[in-house]
Design an enzyme around this catalytic site. Structure first.
Site, PDB file in Angstrom:
ATOM      1  N   LYS A 183       0.851  -1.200   0.000  1.00 43.68           N
ATOM      2  CA  LYS A 183       0.000   0.000   0.000  1.00 43.68           C
ATOM      3  C   LYS A 183       0.882   1.244   0.000  1.00 43.68           C
ATOM      4  CE  LYS A 183      -1.976   2.944   2.663  1.00 43.68           C
ATOM      5  NZ  LYS A 183      -1.957   4.145   1.807  1.00 43.68           N
ATOM      6  N   GLU A 258       9.560   1.156  10.979  1.00 45.93           N
ATOM      7  CA  GLU A 258      10.553   2.226  10.788  1.00 45.93           C
ATOM      8  C   GLU A 258       9.810   3.536  10.968  1.00 45.93           C
ATOM      9  OE1 GLU A 258      13.619   1.606  10.420  1.00 45.93           O
ATOM     10  OE2 GLU A 258      13.571  -0.495   9.822  1.00 45.93           O
ATOM     11  N   CYS A 292      13.318  10.804   7.564  1.00 46.22           N
ATOM     12  CA  CYS A 292      13.191  10.309   8.940  1.00 46.22           C
ATOM     13  C   CYS A 292      14.478  10.509   9.721  1.00 46.22           C
ATOM     14  CB  CYS A 292      12.789   8.840   8.921  1.00 46.22           C
ATOM     15  SG  CYS A 292      13.832   7.866   7.862  1.00 46.22           S
ATOM     16  N   GLU A 389       9.374  15.977  16.071  1.00 47.50           N
ATOM     17  CA  GLU A 389       9.827  15.796  14.692  1.00 47.50           C
ATOM     18  C   GLU A 389       9.049  16.767  13.809  1.00 47.50           C
ATOM     19  OE1 GLU A 389       8.794  12.102  12.658  1.00 47.50           O
ATOM     20  OE2 GLU A 389      10.774  12.135  11.745  1.00 47.50           O
TER      21      GLU A 389
HETATM   22  P1  NAP Z   1       1.878   7.982   8.113  1.00 45.83           P
HETATM   23  O1  NAP Z   1       0.776   8.944   8.200  1.00 45.83           O
HETATM   24  O2  NAP Z   1       2.152   7.131   9.269  1.00 45.83           O
HETATM   25  O3  NAP Z   1       1.630   7.130   6.800  1.00 45.83           O
HETATM   26  C1  NAP Z   1       2.438   6.066   6.422  1.00 45.83           C
HETATM   27  C2  NAP Z   1       1.600   5.041   5.690  1.00 45.83           C
HETATM   28  O4  NAP Z   1       0.668   4.442   6.591  1.00 45.83           O
HETATM   29  C3  NAP Z   1       0.766   5.626   4.562  1.00 45.83           C
HETATM   30  O5  NAP Z   1       0.712   4.701   3.496  1.00 45.83           O
HETATM   31  C4  NAP Z   1      -0.576   5.778   5.239  1.00 45.83           C
HETATM   32  O6  NAP Z   1      -1.653   5.883   4.347  1.00 45.83           O
HETATM   33  C5  NAP Z   1      -0.633   4.510   6.050  1.00 45.83           C
HETATM   34  N1  NAP Z   1      -1.629   4.514   7.121  1.00 45.83           N
HETATM   35  C6  NAP Z   1      -2.213   5.573   7.742  1.00 45.83           C
HETATM   36  N2  NAP Z   1      -3.101   5.142   8.661  1.00 45.83           N
HETATM   37  C7  NAP Z   1      -3.105   3.777   8.619  1.00 45.83           C
HETATM   38  C8  NAP Z   1      -3.812   2.755   9.319  1.00 45.83           C
HETATM   39  N3  NAP Z   1      -4.744   3.036  10.253  1.00 45.83           N
HETATM   40  N4  NAP Z   1      -3.541   1.476   9.025  1.00 45.83           N
HETATM   41  C9  NAP Z   1      -2.617   1.163   8.096  1.00 45.83           C
HETATM   42  N5  NAP Z   1      -1.945   2.079   7.386  1.00 45.83           N
HETATM   43  C10 NAP Z   1      -2.167   3.378   7.655  1.00 45.83           C
HETATM   44  O7  NAP Z   1       3.259   8.703   7.854  1.00 45.83           O
HETATM   45  P2  NAP Z   1       3.539   9.890   6.861  1.00 45.83           P
HETATM   46  O8  NAP Z   1       3.072  11.149   7.505  1.00 45.83           O
HETATM   47  O9  NAP Z   1       3.003   9.537   5.534  1.00 45.83           O
HETATM   48  O10 NAP Z   1       5.142   9.858   6.826  1.00 45.83           O
HETATM   49  C11 NAP Z   1       5.934  10.626   7.652  1.00 45.83           C
HETATM   50  C12 NAP Z   1       6.510   9.813   8.796  1.00 45.83           C
HETATM   51  O11 NAP Z   1       7.229   8.683   8.322  1.00 45.83           O
HETATM   52  C13 NAP Z   1       7.495  10.595   9.615  1.00 45.83           C
HETATM   53  O12 NAP Z   1       7.229  10.471  10.995  1.00 45.83           O
HETATM   54  C14 NAP Z   1       8.849   9.979   9.285  1.00 45.83           C
HETATM   55  O13 NAP Z   1       9.811  10.124  10.251  1.00 45.83           O
HETATM   56  C15 NAP Z   1       8.473   8.573   9.008  1.00 45.83           C
HETATM   57  N6  NAP Z   1       9.464   7.918   8.143  1.00 45.83           N
HETATM   58  C16 NAP Z   1      10.319   7.016   8.701  1.00 45.83           C
HETATM   59  C17 NAP Z   1      11.298   6.394   7.940  1.00 45.83           C
HETATM   60  C18 NAP Z   1      12.248   5.396   8.539  1.00 45.83           C
HETATM   61  O14 NAP Z   1      12.934   4.712   7.815  1.00 45.83           O
HETATM   62  N7  NAP Z   1      12.320   5.283   9.838  1.00 45.83           N
HETATM   63  C19 NAP Z   1      11.371   6.671   6.575  1.00 45.83           C
HETATM   64  C20 NAP Z   1      10.497   7.594   6.028  1.00 45.83           C
HETATM   65  C21 NAP Z   1       9.534   8.206   6.832  1.00 45.83           C
HETATM   66  P3  NAP Z   1      -2.096   7.362   3.840  1.00 45.83           P
HETATM   67  O15 NAP Z   1      -1.027   7.785   2.928  1.00 45.83           O
HETATM   68  O16 NAP Z   1      -3.383   7.197   3.166  1.00 45.83           O
HETATM   69  O17 NAP Z   1      -2.196   8.214   5.074  1.00 45.83           O
END
Ligand code: NAP
Ligand code: MG
Length: 490
Positions: A183, A258, A292, A389
């Site tokens: 996804k 992650e 991240c 963050e």
């Molecule tokens: P997010 O809101 O957590 O979204 C990540 C993914 O999860 C998206 O595909 C999202 O879908 C999906 N999602 C949302 N709610 C869900 C649920 N209830 N069940 C299953 N999946 C669900 O994160 P983001 O705002 O897109 O990304 C930013 C964050 O990612 C930051 O905190 C960053 O630090 C972290 N990040 C970490 C790394 C690492 O390697 N540690 C790398 C990159 C980013 P939708 O797109 O439809 O919301």
């Protein structure tokens, strides 16, 4: 305005069991260009029924299909072919990431594409080398351990490195003989759909890789709840990560998370300040800070604070914000209006807490979701801008007195993903590296990653487990102990 760019949009439907299909309820959602706010196109939106079909397809491909029956050599060959097809399609993918995610062309060419290709090639090499071992437990038995695919993997990824993050999950999972439901983020589905086209062309059998764009709380949610999923591999926010872990606990599904970071980048006074300022600027401004492992807390020894801030401000002022398609552009927009507002709110809160804005701090331009590269100086580690963050181009600079204080500040964080340090003293470098609570420590550099090295946090809001490296093979295999009774030797 993009008349000069050749854009070849991919399929905009769901990839389920090797075929492109509309959503069962015929719903679609828009994906937009963050540099302009304009809608690019509509994408089929996976609903509960589609997720069910995708998981059933992945299960069939696993239980009855050819994928786990193939030799590792055959699986590796297909993964290598996929790497070759990505290589051939590279410019197209670079354009899709610019359009959908606002990423400058040069940055994607330099970083995301080579990393995705390298990752596939690396795990293609592993596919025929995933071995068990004989462990002689007792003289009356032949006892050995094999590794089997963990099963159906749900891969859920964010929007900041859309293609690269998808490949980081898919490549090791497929090498291990698992099947996958991917996804992509709702804001950036295009490169994942193109990846689906290339995977089919490379000969991935039906059901081995299903791609289901959709909304997190619908498609994502039903995927993590689905009893047919064995393992969830997630990259994204701490909030959603914790929710996934709690949901997975209901069925004891395995998870790798992650999550976020607030990485400390420590600059000692004996460091090469020009090099440190340059790399620290890249460490926070690369991908407009939506990384991240961004070096968002820059810790500078007191005597060097003024000189470092000056250099960092100079670095920020030289950045050229603009269209990701303009070859001159070195920093693109943030991903969305929501993200832009969030970053501006964080800066405002820092000001209330008494931080000094050395440069930036405001929205940039009339259209799109740009924020000026921002340096916040003379901060303290208890301020929200040092603890939260921000996920934008905002460096928070914190002065420190000595090594012990630097380490204490660096480790006083909910996050534990990465850290950097700058010094000419080799003993101090290693001593500090040992003391930092972080999954990766960079010395006299900031930010590089490599497929061969494990990637992940030391717990807390940075998550659990590791992507990449040999370690990721553990994410996608189960161990089985086999005990053959031999009896007594005659
Ligand atoms: P997010 O809101 O957590 O979204 C990540 C993914 O999860 C998206 O595909 C999202 O879908 C999906 N999602 C949302 N709610 C869900 C649920 N209830 N069940 C299953 N999946 C669900 O994160 P983001 O705002 O897109 O990304 C930013 C964050 O990612 C930051 O905190 C960053 O630090 C972290 N990040 C970490 C790394 C690492 O390697 N540690 C790398 C990159 C980013 P939708 O797109 O439809 O919301
Ligand atoms: Mg988009």
């Amino acid at each position: 305005m993009l008349d000069h760019v050749h854009i070849d949009l991919p399929e905009r439907r769901l990839l389920i069991h090797g075929a492109w299909t509309d959503a069962a309820n015929s719903l679609t959602f828009n994906t937009s260009n963050p540099a302009t706010g304009e809608v690019i196109t509509q994408i089929a939106e996976a609903g509960v029924l589609d997720i069910d079909a995708a998981v059933i397809s992945a299960r069939r491909a696993l239980d009855e299909g050819p994928w786990p029956q193939m030799t590792g050599v055959q699986r590796g060959r297909i993964l290598r072919r996929l790497a070759d097809f990505i290589e051939q399609d590279r410019e197209n993918l670079v354009v899709l990431e610019a359009l959908d995610a606002g990423k400058p062309l040069a940055a994607t060419r330099r970083q995301d594409l080579p990393a995705a290709i390298d990752c596939l090639e690396y795990y293609a090499g592993w596919a025929d080398k995933i071995a068990g071992e004989v462990i002689p437990a007792r003289p009356d038995a032949l006892t050995y351990v094999t590794r089997q695919p963990v099963g159906v993997v749900a891969a859920i990824v964010p929007w900041n490195f859309p293609l690269m993050n998808a490949v980081w999950k898919i490549a090791p999972a497929l090498a291990c003989g698992c099947t996958v439901v991917l996804k992509p983020a709702e804001l950036t589905p295009l490169s994942a759909l193109r990846l689906g086209e290339l995977a089919l062309a490379a000969g991935l059998p039906p059901g081995v890789l299903n791609i289901v764009p959709g909304l997190g709380n619908v498609a994502g949610q039903s995927l993590i709840e689905h009893p047919g999923v064995d393992k969830i591999s997630f990259t994204g926010s701490p909030q959603v990560g914790k929710h996934i872990m709690a949901t997975a606990a209901q069925q004891c599904k395995r998870v790798t998370l992650e999550l976020g970071g607030k990485s400390a980048n420590i600059i000692f006074a004996d460091a090469d300040l020009d090099a440190a300022a340059h790399a620290s600027g890249s460490g926070i401004f690369f991908n407009a800070g939506q990384v991240c492992s961004a070096g968002s807390r820059i810790l500078v020894q007191e005597s060097a604070h003024g000189a470092l801030v000056e250099r960092l401000v100079d670095r920020a002022r030289r950045l050229k914000l603009g269209s990701p398609f303009d070859p001159e552009t070195t920093m693109g927009p943030l991903i969305s209006a929501v993200q832009q507002e969030r970053v501006i709110r964080h800066i405002a809160r820092g000001l209330e807490e008494g931080v000094r804005v050395a440069c930036g701090g405001e929205v940039h331009g009339e259209q799109g979701y740009f924020v000026q590269p921002t340096v916040l100086a003379s901060a303290t580690n208890d301020m929200s801008v040092a603890q939260e963050e921000i996920f934008g181009p905002v460096a928070t600079v914190i002065p420190f007195k000595d090594d012990a204080e630097a380490i204490r500040i660096a480790n006083t964080s909910r996050y534990s993903l990465a850290a950097g340090l700058w010094t000419r003293d080799v003993t101090r470098a290693h001593r500090t590296a040992q003391a930092l609570r972080a999954g990766t420590v960079w010395i006299n550099t900031f930010g590089p990653t490599d497929t061969r090295l494990p990637w992940g946090g030391f717990g807390g809001d940075s998550g659990v487990g590791r992507d990449l490296g040999r370690t990721a093979l553990d994410n996608y295999t189960e161990q089985k102990a086999v005990w053959l009774h031999l009896g007594k030797a005659a």
